[in-house]
Design a protein around this motif. Structure first.
Motif, PDB file in Angstrom:
ATOM      1  N   LEU A   2      -5.347   4.044   1.372  1.00  0.00           N
ATOM      2  CA  LEU A   2      -5.946   3.332   0.388  1.00  0.00           C
ATOM      3  C   LEU A   2      -5.301   1.981   0.230  1.00  0.00           C
ATOM      4  O   LEU A   2      -4.020   1.669   0.259  1.00  0.00           O
ATOM      5  CB  LEU A   2      -5.917   4.204  -0.969  1.00  0.00           C
ATOM      6  CG  LEU A   2      -6.528   3.555  -2.109  1.00  0.00           C
ATOM      7  CD1 LEU A   2      -8.031   3.564  -1.964  1.00  0.00           C
ATOM      8  CD2 LEU A   2      -5.938   4.407  -3.512  1.00  0.00           C
ATOM      9  N   CYS A   3      -6.205   0.909   0.069  1.00  0.00           N
ATOM     10  CA  CYS A   3      -5.828  -0.415  -0.180  1.00  0.00           C
ATOM     11  C   CYS A   3      -6.193  -0.673  -1.408  1.00  0.00           C
ATOM     12  O   CYS A   3      -7.335  -0.006  -1.958  1.00  0.00           O
ATOM     13  CB  CYS A   3      -6.477  -1.532   1.090  1.00  0.00           C
ATOM     14  SG  CYS A   3      -5.547  -1.412   2.468  1.00  0.00           S
ATOM     15  N   ALA A   4      -5.523  -1.853  -2.178  1.00  0.00           N
ATOM     16  CA  ALA A   4      -6.178  -2.259  -3.557  1.00  0.00           C
ATOM     17  C   ALA A   4      -6.320  -3.673  -3.413  1.00  0.00           C
ATOM     18  O   ALA A   4      -5.817  -4.346  -2.642  1.00  0.00           O
ATOM     19  CB  ALA A   4      -4.953  -2.127  -4.342  1.00  0.00           C
ATOM     20  N   LEU A   5      -7.494  -4.042  -4.165  1.00  0.00           N
ATOM     21  CA  LEU A   5      -7.895  -5.342  -4.251  1.00  0.00           C
ATOM     22  C   LEU A   5      -8.078  -5.726  -5.634  1.00  0.00           C
ATOM     23  O   LEU A   5      -8.607  -4.869  -6.632  1.00  0.00           O
ATOM     24  CB  LEU A   5      -9.512  -5.809  -3.702  1.00  0.00           C
ATOM     25  CG  LEU A   5      -9.889  -7.103  -4.227  1.00  0.00           C
ATOM     26  CD1 LEU A   5      -9.225  -8.251  -3.692  1.00  0.00           C
ATOM     27  CD2 LEU A   5     -11.585  -7.306  -3.952  1.00  0.00           C
ATOM     28  N   ILE A   6      -7.013  -6.749  -6.177  1.00  0.00           N
ATOM     29  CA  ILE A   6      -7.018  -7.199  -7.569  1.00  0.00           C
ATOM     30  C   ILE A   6      -7.583  -8.462  -7.753  1.00  0.00           C
ATOM     31  O   ILE A   6      -7.272  -9.426  -6.972  1.00  0.00           O
ATOM     32  CB  ILE A   6      -5.420  -7.035  -7.984  1.00  0.00           C
ATOM     33  CG1 ILE A   6      -4.851  -5.645  -7.844  1.00  0.00           C
ATOM     34  CG2 ILE A   6      -5.201  -7.671  -9.432  1.00  0.00           C
ATOM     35  CD1 ILE A   6      -3.359  -5.813  -8.063  1.00  0.00           C
ATOM     36  N   ILE A  47       1.578   4.688  -5.551  1.00  0.00           N
ATOM     37  CA  ILE A  47       0.549   5.317  -4.496  1.00  0.00           C
ATOM     38  C   ILE A  47       0.049   4.133  -3.537  1.00  0.00           C
ATOM     39  O   ILE A  47      -0.669   4.548  -2.453  1.00  0.00           O
ATOM     40  CB  ILE A  47      -0.681   5.969  -5.318  1.00  0.00           C
ATOM     41  CG1 ILE A  47      -1.278   4.878  -5.919  1.00  0.00           C
ATOM     42  CG2 ILE A  47      -0.123   7.304  -6.190  1.00  0.00           C
ATOM     43  CD1 ILE A  47      -2.788   5.464  -6.572  1.00  0.00           C
ATOM     44  N   ILE A  48       0.008   3.105  -3.685  1.00  0.00           N
ATOM     45  CA  ILE A  48      -0.205   2.123  -2.807  1.00  0.00           C
ATOM     46  C   ILE A  48       0.785   0.949  -2.468  1.00  0.00           C
ATOM     47  O   ILE A  48       1.047   0.147  -3.354  1.00  0.00           O
ATOM     48  CB  ILE A  48      -1.400   1.316  -3.358  1.00  0.00           C
ATOM     49  CG1 ILE A  48      -2.783   2.277  -3.625  1.00  0.00           C
ATOM     50  CG2 ILE A  48      -1.945   0.342  -2.113  1.00  0.00           C
ATOM     51  CD1 ILE A  48      -3.963   1.556  -4.295  1.00  0.00           C
ATOM     52  N   ILE A  53      -1.485  -4.213  -0.860  1.00  0.00           N
ATOM     53  CA  ILE A  53      -2.291  -4.846  -2.194  1.00  0.00           C
ATOM     54  C   ILE A  53      -2.536  -5.904  -1.838  1.00  0.00           C
ATOM     55  O   ILE A  53      -1.723  -6.760  -1.494  1.00  0.00           O
ATOM     56  CB  ILE A  53      -1.205  -4.483  -3.372  1.00  0.00           C
ATOM     57  CG1 ILE A  53      -0.915  -3.020  -3.735  1.00  0.00           C
ATOM     58  CG2 ILE A  53      -1.713  -5.284  -4.579  1.00  0.00           C
ATOM     59  CD1 ILE A  53       0.099  -2.793  -4.521  1.00  0.00           C
ATOM     60  N   PHE A  54      -3.754  -6.328  -2.164  1.00  0.00           N
ATOM     61  CA  PHE A  54      -4.213  -7.772  -2.117  1.00  0.00           C
ATOM     62  C   PHE A  54      -4.823  -8.392  -3.234  1.00  0.00           C
ATOM     63  O   PHE A  54      -5.132  -7.661  -4.320  1.00  0.00           O
ATOM     64  CB  PHE A  54      -5.458  -7.897  -1.070  1.00  0.00           C
ATOM     65  CG  PHE A  54      -4.988  -7.409   0.228  1.00  0.00           C
ATOM     66  CD1 PHE A  54      -4.995  -8.577   1.228  1.00  0.00           C
ATOM     67  CD2 PHE A  54      -4.893  -6.160   0.658  1.00  0.00           C
ATOM     68  CE1 PHE A  54      -4.559  -8.116   2.544  1.00  0.00           C
ATOM     69  CE2 PHE A  54      -4.439  -5.732   1.943  1.00  0.00           C
ATOM     70  CZ  PHE A  54      -4.390  -6.863   2.755  1.00  0.00           C
ATOM     71  N   VAL A  55      -4.400  -9.721  -3.541  1.00  0.00           N
ATOM     72  CA  VAL A  55      -5.122 -10.469  -4.622  1.00  0.00           C
ATOM     73  C   VAL A  55      -5.812 -11.532  -4.506  1.00  0.00           C
ATOM     74  O   VAL A  55      -5.318 -12.315  -3.616  1.00  0.00           O
ATOM     75  CB  VAL A  55      -3.901 -10.945  -5.508  1.00  0.00           C
ATOM     76  CG1 VAL A  55      -3.918 -11.891  -6.739  1.00  0.00           C
ATOM     77  CG2 VAL A  55      -2.764  -9.813  -6.007  1.00  0.00           C
ATOM     78  N   CYS A  56      -7.020 -11.618  -4.949  1.00  0.00           N
ATOM     79  CA  CYS A  56      -8.028 -12.668  -4.723  1.00  0.00           C
ATOM     80  C   CYS A  56      -7.782 -13.563  -6.025  1.00  0.00           C
ATOM     81  O   CYS A  56      -8.064 -13.189  -7.235  1.00  0.00           O
ATOM     82  CB  CYS A  56      -9.239 -12.214  -4.709  1.00  0.00           C
ATOM     83  SG  CYS A  56     -10.563 -13.383  -4.050  1.00  0.00           S
ATOM     84  N   VAL A 104     -10.003   1.712   6.187  1.00  0.00           N
ATOM     85  CA  VAL A 104      -9.326   2.126   4.886  1.00  0.00           C
ATOM     86  C   VAL A 104     -10.326   2.364   3.682  1.00  0.00           C
ATOM     87  O   VAL A 104     -11.513   1.996   3.733  1.00  0.00           O
ATOM     88  CB  VAL A 104      -8.195   1.278   4.429  1.00  0.00           C
ATOM     89  CG1 VAL A 104      -7.015   1.005   5.292  1.00  0.00           C
ATOM     90  CG2 VAL A 104      -9.117   0.144   4.278  1.00  0.00           C
ATOM     91  N   ASN A 105     -10.011   3.210   2.861  1.00  0.00           N
ATOM     92  CA  ASN A 105     -10.765   2.857   1.425  1.00  0.00           C
ATOM     93  C   ASN A 105     -10.193   1.849   0.770  1.00  0.00           C
ATOM     94  O   ASN A 105      -8.979   1.732   0.645  1.00  0.00           O
ATOM     95  CB  ASN A 105     -10.874   4.330   0.785  1.00  0.00           C
ATOM     96  CG  ASN A 105     -11.653   5.324   1.308  1.00  0.00           C
ATOM     97  OD1 ASN A 105     -12.371   5.093   2.284  1.00  0.00           O
ATOM     98  ND2 ASN A 105     -11.249   6.573   1.241  1.00  0.00           N
TER      99      ASN A 105
END
Length: 348
Positions: A2-6, A47-48, A53-56, A104-105
């Motif tokens: 799992l990846c995250a986009l913030i 959990i990630i 973790i990516f920030v736009c 990834v999700n």
């Protein structure tokens, strides 16, 4: 995986004068000791890992992101040349994340929300991730159980098809509903099959790109080069092509058209911290009901909102007022009118 986009490109105009275009609300500590974006990242780090973790954000906020998130790798800061709403932001980010993690999700999160029960929130994300692993063409959104007839949020209406993932209900979405008037908001609360739309989504990286290709071809075509261009040319390519994307929300571009959307009803305490009233709900108060932030003091005063960023503010013998001091400005008014504070911007 799992990846995250913030998403952290908003200008936070509703919290003016505390939030400014130079330093919007996601970079402020409105609720606690951490800034909103720091709270968002720290909430998901168990959990990630930080490398996923990516920030736009906008170019003008890159230094703030680096200052407040020093652990974040430079490659994980995705720079929008201009704000074009959430569909281009998410498409650009998904295409960049896919360069590093092709299978990834991805969970999409706003940078400025308050979530109280963080363990429950993380468990909800894990359940959504597990569901997507088994249903890679699906989209999962987190719907917040409403606690009041709120007119400031969009709603999610759900149907009768209920599945399970990690003991969580995963329910087929019937429709997304615009912000209602008070009468309709009360009706939604009474009916019981409406949830607040918290703007949080989980999907496979390839599915979101395919969904954009299917439903927002102009955005897909404008940004497709991003997935394969060499690293040295990446930002130049973004800067050249981003202006050709349609400025549209992901709700209109994809979610209202997609056929395979589910919602997990989520019972953790949540707020989008989109108004001064939200501070009154969640900020700690003294024994007289005052919210005091920064160099603020009160004497024989009750039920006030006093926020000082630079200079000392002392309020004596007054009740039910706000005082906001920031960036060379001091605004004072009745607390019942604090929601209209941004209307004063053109006067000063």
């Amino acid at each position: 995986m799992l990846c995250a986009l913030i998403m952290a490109g908003g200008k936070g105009t509703r919290f003016w004068p505390l939030s400014t275009e130079e330093k919007p609300k996601q970079f402020l500590n409105l609720i606690g000791d951490q800034t909103m974006i720091q709270m968002t990242v720290n909430r998901i780090k168990p959990i990630i890992p930080i490398e996923r973790i990516f920030v736009c954000t906008g170019e003008q906020y890159v230094d703030l992101v680096k200052e407040q998130l020093p652990e974040l790798p430079d490659r994980n800061i995705i720079v929008e040349p201009e704000g074009r709403n959430t569909a281009p932001c998410i498409t650009l980010s998904a295409m960049i994340i896919r360069r590093y993690y092709p299978k990834v999700n991805m969970v999409v999160l706003p940078s400025d929300h308050l979530i109280k029960d963080e363990d429950k929130f993380r468990n909800t994300l894990i359940a959504a991730d597990s569901f997507i692993k088994e249903n890679d063409q699906a989209i999962v959104t987190l719907g917040i159980n409403p606690t009041r007839p709120e007119v400031g949020y969009g709603y999610i209406k759900y149907g009768n098809k209920i599945l399970k993932s990690n003991d969580f209900n995963v329910i087929k979405v019937d429709s997304f509903v615009e912000k209602p008037n008070l009468e309709n908001a009360k009706r939604y609360l009474k009916k019981g099959n409406y949830l607040w739309n918290g703007g949080m989504f989980i999907w496979s990286i390839n599915n979101v790109i395919n969904q954009i290709k299917m439903y927002s071809t102009d955005i897909y075509d404008a940004l497709i080069e991003v997935m394969d261009i060499n690293e040295e040319m990446l930002q130049e390519t973004i800067n050249k092509n981003y202006q050709n994307t349609e400025s549209i929300s992901i709700d209109y571009a994809v979610l209202e058209k997609s056929k395979d959307i589910y919602v997990i009803p989520s019972c953790f305490e949540w707020d989008d911290v989109g108004s001064w009233e939200s501070l009154d709900r969640y900020r700690d108060k003294d024994e007289s009901g005052n919210i005091l932030v920064g160099k603020s003091k009160v004497i024989k005063a009750n039920n006030n909102l006093i926020i000082s960023s630079n200079n000392s503010v002392i309020v004596e013998g007054l009740s039910d007022i706000y005082v906001i001091e920031n960036d060379g400005k001091i605004l004072v008014g009745h607390k019942s009118n604090v929601a209209n504070i941004k209307e004063l911007k053109n006067i000063i």
